[in-house]
Design a protein around this motif. Structure first.
Motif, short mmCIF file in Angstrom:
data_model
loop_
_atom_site.label_atom_id
_atom_site.label_comp_id
_atom_site.label_asym_id
_atom_site.label_seq_id
_atom_site.Cartn_x
_atom_site.Cartn_y
_atom_site.Cartn_z
N GLY A 44 0.79 -1.22 0.00
CA GLY A 44 0.00 0.00 0.00
C GLY A 44 0.83 1.28 0.00
N THR A 45 2.16 1.15 0.07
CA THR A 45 3.01 2.34 0.08
C THR A 45 2.93 3.07 -1.26
N ARG A 46 2.63 4.37 -1.20
CA ARG A 46 2.41 5.15 -2.42
C ARG A 46 3.67 5.92 -2.82
N TYR A 47 4.07 5.76 -4.06
CA TYR A 47 5.19 6.50 -4.61
C TYR A 47 4.69 7.55 -5.59
N THR A 48 5.38 8.70 -5.61
CA THR A 48 5.17 9.73 -6.63
C THR A 48 6.23 9.52 -7.70
N ILE A 49 5.85 9.60 -8.96
CA ILE A 49 6.82 9.39 -10.03
C ILE A 49 6.91 10.62 -10.94
N GLY A 50 8.09 10.81 -11.56
CA GLY A 50 8.21 11.90 -12.52
C GLY A 50 9.66 12.27 -12.80
N PRO A 51 9.89 13.13 -13.81
CA PRO A 51 11.24 13.64 -14.07
C PRO A 51 11.76 14.40 -12.83
N ALA A 52 13.02 14.21 -12.50
CA ALA A 52 13.54 14.62 -11.19
C ALA A 52 13.38 16.11 -10.90
N CYS A 53 13.81 16.96 -11.83
CA CYS A 53 13.80 18.39 -11.54
C CYS A 53 12.38 18.91 -11.36
N SER A 54 11.51 18.58 -12.30
CA SER A 54 10.15 19.14 -12.23
C SER A 54 9.33 18.48 -11.12
N THR A 55 9.68 17.27 -10.71
CA THR A 55 8.89 16.58 -9.68
C THR A 55 9.37 16.92 -8.27
N LEU A 56 10.71 17.06 -8.10
CA LEU A 56 11.24 17.30 -6.75
C LEU A 56 11.95 18.65 -6.66
N TYR A 57 13.13 18.74 -7.25
CA TYR A 57 13.87 20.01 -7.30
C TYR A 57 15.06 19.84 -8.23
N ALA A 58 15.72 20.96 -8.54
CA ALA A 58 16.85 20.92 -9.48
C ALA A 58 18.11 20.41 -8.78
N THR A 59 18.86 19.59 -9.50
CA THR A 59 20.18 19.15 -9.02
C THR A 59 21.13 19.19 -10.20
N THR A 60 22.35 19.67 -9.96
CA THR A 60 23.37 19.57 -11.01
C THR A 60 24.44 18.60 -10.55
N GLY A 61 25.05 17.92 -11.51
CA GLY A 61 26.08 16.93 -11.18
C GLY A 61 25.51 15.73 -10.45
N ASP A 62 24.25 15.36 -10.72
CA ASP A 62 23.69 14.19 -10.04
C ASP A 62 23.90 12.93 -10.88
N SER A 63 23.74 11.79 -10.22
CA SER A 63 24.13 10.52 -10.82
C SER A 63 23.34 10.20 -12.09
N THR A 64 22.01 10.38 -12.04
CA THR A 64 21.23 9.87 -13.18
C THR A 64 21.37 10.72 -14.44
N ASP A 65 21.69 12.02 -14.30
CA ASP A 65 21.97 12.80 -15.51
C ASP A 65 23.23 12.25 -16.18
N TYR A 66 24.22 11.92 -15.35
CA TYR A 66 25.47 11.37 -15.90
C TYR A 66 25.23 10.00 -16.55
N THR A 67 24.55 9.11 -15.82
CA THR A 67 24.38 7.75 -16.35
C THR A 67 23.53 7.79 -17.62
N ASP A 68 22.53 8.66 -17.66
CA ASP A 68 21.65 8.75 -18.84
C ASP A 68 22.43 9.23 -20.06
N VAL A 69 23.15 10.34 -19.92
CA VAL A 69 23.75 10.96 -21.10
C VAL A 69 25.15 10.39 -21.39
N VAL A 70 26.01 10.41 -20.40
CA VAL A 70 27.38 9.96 -20.66
C VAL A 70 27.47 8.43 -20.57
N GLY A 71 26.77 7.85 -19.60
CA GLY A 71 26.82 6.40 -19.43
C GLY A 71 25.94 5.65 -20.43
N ASN A 72 25.15 6.41 -21.20
CA ASN A 72 24.30 5.81 -22.23
C ASN A 72 23.39 4.70 -21.67
N VAL A 73 22.99 4.87 -20.41
CA VAL A 73 22.13 3.88 -19.75
C VAL A 73 20.71 3.99 -20.32
#
Ligand code: 0X9
Ligand code: ZN
Length: 414
Positions: free
Chosen positions: A344-373
């Motif tokens: 029953g635990t409810r999660y909110t989902i969405g793109p990180a910046c618009s859903t929570l707040y802005a972060t620079t130099g975070d892991s998933t931006d790196y893995t997505d673009v440079v890590g080609n994940v």
């Protein structure tokens, strides 16, 4: 009479300092306040950061959770437009978190208590020791204080290194202890269920899993010995007496963009002097790049707490969407359903910046673009602020079990 060497005269003094330094922060009487800031947010936020012992959700300026010493409660509350008390006494909550138990070999009971860093490493070694034909201990560089970033690599019938990678990181932020337990549970399930559970076998036969429960070992140890609410690594800066870089603001992708991290060494989100100048980030960057260049990375998850969110890129720009945004949303949405289906635990989902707040130099931006994940996510595990980082031990098993369901769902749909 033999003269005592100078150093031995100094010894009691030195010991005195050491003892003083090792003293743990006593959170008795400290409160957690949830603040609404209203107008001129940036200025007020800076004043609050000065007065607070810790900001629990740095970046979320419109709804800030802060830990405040008894003497500063009134001053902090006066700065905010509105404030509510989330936790009356942080010290009492820490007692509820439960004792660290002595070590026992890998079994489900491991997930009923929190553990010391040495015991976590021993757990990984013992787990690996039970499944030597399809796992090995791995490392990804080392920390500021020289601890190896340690994990486990798990593979299936295709043999070691034959499949696309799945990469999990935990305990990026030292105080997020539930993430350590959760990442360990992923490894525990994959290995112990491989021979008996067809679903698990199919997953392990499809991917090479690289699972790192503690990527900020120095910070994690410090959160156990000195300050339960420590977040960053333990790196010094020549210009300041404040310690620590935020490993989730130091990845070398869009690190230079302003607004999503702090240039103040005393801040909880200090980004460092240069992109990737934290040794922990250097090890993790090398790991991501190496897996990218080998078989590619299908799924990356960076496990954090708290808030109950599943987030995906981008962190650095609230208007930008990943090219496979719809697919990432679809996987996240199915994972959130799987989680709520368990408990029953409810999660909110969405793109990180618009859903929570802005972060620079975070892991998933790196893995997505440079890590080609293909699929990159940040999970913010339980809860939504009642206990925050100091989630009681009796919530470890419910949390790791529901999260396992979410991760299995992602793997099946990836
Ligand atoms: O601030 C962070 O690094 C993460 N939250 S935490 O409370 N665990 O520190 C959130 C990172 C997700 N990325 C963005 N919100 N942009
Ligand atoms: Zn975190």
């Amino acid at each position: 009479m033999k003269l005592l060497p100078f150093s031995s005269l100094l010894l009691p003094l030195v010991l005195g300092i050491v003892v003083l330094r090792a003293e743990k922060v006593d959170y008795n009487g400290y409160k957690v306040l949830r603040l609404s800031l209203g107008e001129s947010v940036a200025d007020i936020e800076a004043q609050i950061e000065e007065l607070a012992a810790h900001v629990l959700n740095p970046g979320r300026a419109e709804r800030l959770d802060v830990v405040v010493a008894p003497d500063n409660v009134d001053a902090v509350a006066a700065l905010a437009a509105d404030s509510t008390v989330l936790t009356e006494d942080v010290g009492a909550v820490l007692e509820e978190e439960g004792e660290m138990t002595t070590y026992a070999v890998p079994s489900e009971t491991w997930f009923t208590a929190y553990h010391s860093y040495t015991d976590h490493i021993q757990f990984l070694r013992d787990l690996q020791g039970g499944f030597t034909s399809n796992s090995e201990i791995i490392t990804a560089g080392s920390s500021v204080q020289g601890r190896a970033l340690t994990g486990i690599h798990i593979w299936g019938s295709g043999g070691k290194g034959s499949k696309p990678a799945v990469l999990f990181h935990g305990t990026v932020h030292a105080r997020e202890w539930i993430s350590t337990m959760t990442v360990e549970y992923m490894a525990y399930q994959l290995l112990t269920k491989y021979s008996s559970d067809a679903t698990v076998r199919a997953l392990v036969d499809s991917y090479d899993f690289y699972i790192m429960p503690v990527v900020n070992p120095d910070g994690f140890v410090y959160s156990q010995t000195n300050d339960r609410l420590w977040r960053k690594n333990r790196q010094t800066v020549s210009s300041s007496s404040c310690v620590g870089r935020d490993i989730n603001r130091n990845w070398p992708y869009k690190w230079e963009v302003p607004g999503g991290a702090s240039t103040n060494p005393c801040s909880e989100t200090y980004k460092g002097v240069a992109a990737g100048d934290a040794p922990e980030n250097q090890g993790l960057v090398a790991q991501v790049n190496q897996l990218r260049d080998a078989r590619g990375i299908r799924l990356y998850i960076d496990f954090h707490s708290y808030g109950q969110y599943i987030l995906w890129p981008y962190g650095y720009d609230c208007n930008l969407r990943a090219e496979n945004d719809a697919e990432m949303r679809s996987l996240a949405s199915q994972a959130a359903s799987a989680i709520s289906g368990v408990s029953g635990t409810r999660y909110t989902i969405g793109p990180a910046c618009s859903t929570l707040y802005a972060t620079t130099g975070d892991s998933t931006d790196y893995t997505d673009v440079v890590g080609n994940v293909t699929y990159s996510y940040t999970y913010e595990l339980r809860d939504q602020g009642n206990y925050g980082f100091t989630l009681p031990a009796n919530q470890i098993q419910p949390t790791v079990r529901e999260t396992w369901a979410g991760v299995v769902s992602m793997l099946q749909n990836a």
